[in-house]
Design a protein around this motif. Sequence first.
Motif, PDB file in Angstrom:
ATOM      1  N   VAL A  40      39.927 -95.195  -3.881  1.00 53.01           N
ATOM      2  CA  VAL A  40      40.539 -96.522  -4.010  1.00 53.01           C
ATOM      3  C   VAL A  40      41.348 -96.629  -5.297  1.00 53.01           C
ATOM      4  N   ASN A  41      40.971 -95.893  -6.317  1.00 53.46           N
ATOM      5  CA  ASN A  41      41.738 -95.871  -7.563  1.00 53.46           C
ATOM      6  C   ASN A  41      42.996 -95.018  -7.415  1.00 53.46           C
ATOM      7  N   LEU A  42      42.889 -93.909  -6.717  1.00 46.94           N
ATOM      8  CA  LEU A  42      44.065 -93.102  -6.427  1.00 46.94           C
ATOM      9  C   LEU A  42      45.108 -93.906  -5.661  1.00 46.94           C
ATOM     10  N   SER A  43      44.655 -94.777  -4.780  1.00 44.09           N
ATOM     11  CA  SER A  43      45.572 -95.592  -3.989  1.00 44.09           C
ATOM     12  C   SER A  43      46.380 -96.534  -4.880  1.00 44.09           C
ATOM     13  N   ASP A  44      45.782 -97.044  -5.944  1.00 44.79           N
ATOM     14  CA  ASP A  44      46.522 -97.904  -6.876  1.00 44.79           C
ATOM     15  C   ASP A  44      47.644 -97.129  -7.561  1.00 44.79           C
ATOM     16  N   ILE A  45      47.387 -95.879  -7.925  1.00 48.88           N
ATOM     17  CA  ILE A  45      48.421 -95.047  -8.527  1.00 48.88           C
ATOM     18  C   ILE A  45      49.525 -94.765  -7.503  1.00 48.88           C
ATOM     19  N   ALA A  46      49.126 -94.489  -6.253  1.00 47.10           N
ATOM     20  CA  ALA A  46      50.100 -94.218  -5.194  1.00 47.10           C
ATOM     21  C   ALA A  46      51.039 -95.395  -4.989  1.00 47.10           C
ATOM     22  N   ALA A  47      50.507 -96.613  -5.064  1.00 47.91           N
ATOM     23  CA  ALA A  47      51.308 -97.813  -4.813  1.00 47.91           C
ATOM     24  C   ALA A  47      52.373 -98.046  -5.866  1.00 47.91           C
TER      25      ALA A  47
ATOM     26  N   PRO B 185      43.948 -91.768   0.233  1.00 54.67           N
ATOM     27  CA  PRO B 185      45.034 -92.431  -0.496  1.00 54.67           C
ATOM     28  C   PRO B 185      46.359 -91.722  -0.248  1.00 54.67           C
ATOM     29  N   ARG B 186      47.440 -92.476  -0.209  1.00 57.10           N
ATOM     30  CA  ARG B 186      48.752 -91.943   0.170  1.00 57.10           C
ATOM     31  C   ARG B 186      49.581 -91.576  -1.064  1.00 57.10           C
ATOM     32  N   CYS B 187      49.029 -90.702  -1.886  1.00 55.91           N
ATOM     33  CA  CYS B 187      49.673 -90.340  -3.153  1.00 55.91           C
ATOM     34  C   CYS B 187      51.006 -89.643  -2.934  1.00 55.91           C
TER      35      CYS B 187
ATOM     36  N   ILE C 138      53.037-102.098  -2.327  1.00 63.48           N
ATOM     37  CA  ILE C 138      51.636-102.435  -2.580  1.00 63.48           C
ATOM     38  C   ILE C 138      50.787-101.594  -1.635  1.00 63.48           C
ATOM     39  N   ASP C 139      49.556-101.282  -2.026  1.00 62.79           N
ATOM     40  CA  ASP C 139      48.655-100.601  -1.090  1.00 62.79           C
ATOM     41  C   ASP C 139      47.821-101.641  -0.360  1.00 62.79           C
ATOM     42  N   LEU C 140      47.449-101.327   0.863  1.00 66.15           N
ATOM     43  CA  LEU C 140      46.738-102.283   1.716  1.00 66.15           C
ATOM     44  C   LEU C 140      45.232-102.123   1.525  1.00 66.15           C
ATOM     45  N   SER C 141      44.719-102.811   0.517  1.00 69.70           N
ATOM     46  CA  SER C 141      43.289-102.784   0.240  1.00 69.70           C
ATOM     47  C   SER C 141      42.588-104.027   0.769  1.00 69.70           C
ATOM     48  N   ASP C 142      43.282-105.168   0.754  1.00 66.09           N
ATOM     49  CA  ASP C 142      42.647-106.437   1.142  1.00 66.09           C
ATOM     50  C   ASP C 142      43.069-106.936   2.511  1.00 66.09           C
ATOM     51  N   GLY C 143      43.919-106.208   3.211  1.00 68.24           N
ATOM     52  CA  GLY C 143      44.385-106.625   4.526  1.00 68.24           C
ATOM     53  C   GLY C 143      45.867-106.939   4.511  1.00 68.24           C
ATOM     54  N   LEU C 144      46.564-106.637   5.618  1.00 68.01           N
ATOM     55  CA  LEU C 144      48.009-106.850   5.694  1.00 68.01           C
ATOM     56  C   LEU C 144      48.387-108.297   5.394  1.00 68.01           C
ATOM     57  N   SER C 145      47.692-109.255   5.988  1.00 67.05           N
ATOM     58  CA  SER C 145      48.045-110.664   5.787  1.00 67.05           C
ATOM     59  C   SER C 145      47.906-111.077   4.335  1.00 67.05           C
ATOM     60  N   THR C 146      46.914-110.547   3.642  1.00 66.05           N
ATOM     61  CA  THR C 146      46.673-110.895   2.245  1.00 66.05           C
ATOM     62  C   THR C 146      47.599-110.130   1.307  1.00 66.05           C
ATOM     63  N   ASP C 147      47.711-108.828   1.494  1.00 66.86           N
ATOM     64  CA  ASP C 147      48.504-108.013   0.572  1.00 66.86           C
ATOM     65  C   ASP C 147      49.995-108.264   0.717  1.00 66.86           C
ATOM     66  N   LEU C 148      50.477-108.506   1.931  1.00 69.58           N
ATOM     67  CA  LEU C 148      51.881-108.884   2.094  1.00 69.58           C
ATOM     68  C   LEU C 148      52.145-110.221   1.400  1.00 69.58           C
ATOM     69  N   GLY C 149      51.161-111.119   1.469  1.00 68.50           N
ATOM     70  CA  GLY C 149      51.281-112.388   0.740  1.00 68.50           C
ATOM     71  C   GLY C 149      51.385-112.168  -0.759  1.00 68.50           C
TER      72      GLY C 149
ATOM     73  N   GLU D  32      46.774 -97.859   3.190  1.00 67.48           N
ATOM     74  CA  GLU D  32      48.130 -97.436   3.527  1.00 67.48           C
ATOM     75  C   GLU D  32      49.098 -98.106   2.551  1.00 67.48           C
ATOM     76  N   LEU D  33      50.349 -97.689   2.581  1.00 66.22           N
ATOM     77  CA  LEU D  33      51.365 -98.266   1.708  1.00 66.22           C
ATOM     78  C   LEU D  33      52.233 -99.239   2.489  1.00 66.22           C
ATOM     79  N   LEU D  34      52.431-100.420   1.932  1.00 62.75           N
ATOM     80  CA  LEU D  34      53.313-101.442   2.479  1.00 62.75           C
ATOM     81  C   LEU D  34      54.478-101.576   1.514  1.00 62.75           C
ATOM     82  N   PHE D  35      55.715-101.444   2.012  1.00 64.03           N
ATOM     83  CA  PHE D  35      56.837-101.458   1.076  1.00 64.03           C
ATOM     84  C   PHE D  35      58.091-102.068   1.702  1.00 64.03           C
ATOM     85  N   ALA D  36      58.953-102.556   0.825  1.00 62.70           N
ATOM     86  CA  ALA D  36      60.222-103.160   1.226  1.00 62.70           C
ATOM     87  C   ALA D  36      61.363-102.248   0.811  1.00 62.70           C
TER      88      ALA D  36
END
Length: 273
Positions: A17-24, A141-143, A159-170, A216-220
């Motif tokens: 979960v920490n690696l995912s933060d770096i990936a994001a 994690p998607r490094c 952002i990485d999707l740790s809390d759910g798409l609806s929450t993290d996209l928000g 997973e990674l959510l990005f624009a």
Amino acid sequence: DLRYCSAEDLGWKALAVNLSDIAAMGGTPLYVTTSIALPRDVAADFVPLFYRGLTAIARKHAVTLIGGDTCRSLQGIFLDVTIIGEVEPRHLLTRQGAKPGDLIYVTGELGGSSVGLELLSRLRKPALRSAATRRQLRPEPRCSAGQFLAARRLVSAMIDLSDGLSTDLGHLCSQSGVGALIEASRIPLAKIAVRHRQLLPDTLRHYALHGGEDYELLFAVPARLSQRVPRQIDGLPVHKIGWITRSTGVWLLDGQKKQRLRSGGFDHFAQGG
């Protein structure tokens, strides 16, 4: 819940979960430290297995464990992981750069981890192993995908999707001062065996939107760069699911029906959370 999550699984996940933060942020993970507090009667069995899981994923991502601390707690197990990574300033990605008209993408598939948690908590079988339960216990994690996107300067916000798409996209929209519209038909739902789907109280779409812990990674991506976004990154599928809007709020387009997508994922500071 240690009835179905082993100490080895916990070691893996604590670092993942920490690696995912770096990936994001498009970074490269380098070093990690840990602190553990646990009761005396579980220490001898727990610690070696915990570090077996942690070092397994550390080796996979070329991360070095450089220190930490272990002490006794009077009750319960406490874990703390600190990770250090690096990224060139011009490649650094945050949640704040999305602009109206940007397209929204997500890697992998969504909802598998929360389905796995549902199955484990209902069946409580340590031996139960499926793609979904592995996503819950041993997330990936998607490094490399984060580094790929950052190096090519395709992404305006991620952002990485740790809390759910609806929450993290928000979260991403709030930080960027924009809104978003997601097409329900484009959301990549987790592939779950029929025998397991019959045990679930909610739809696969519900878990994909609100479940969390997919990492997973959510990005624009600006529309002018969208043709450069590959369909796969090192075998990991990339899906276009919507676009950024000028008006605030997150909306879900289901056929011809458009409805507000409320945050339904995990809230760290909610009452009772």
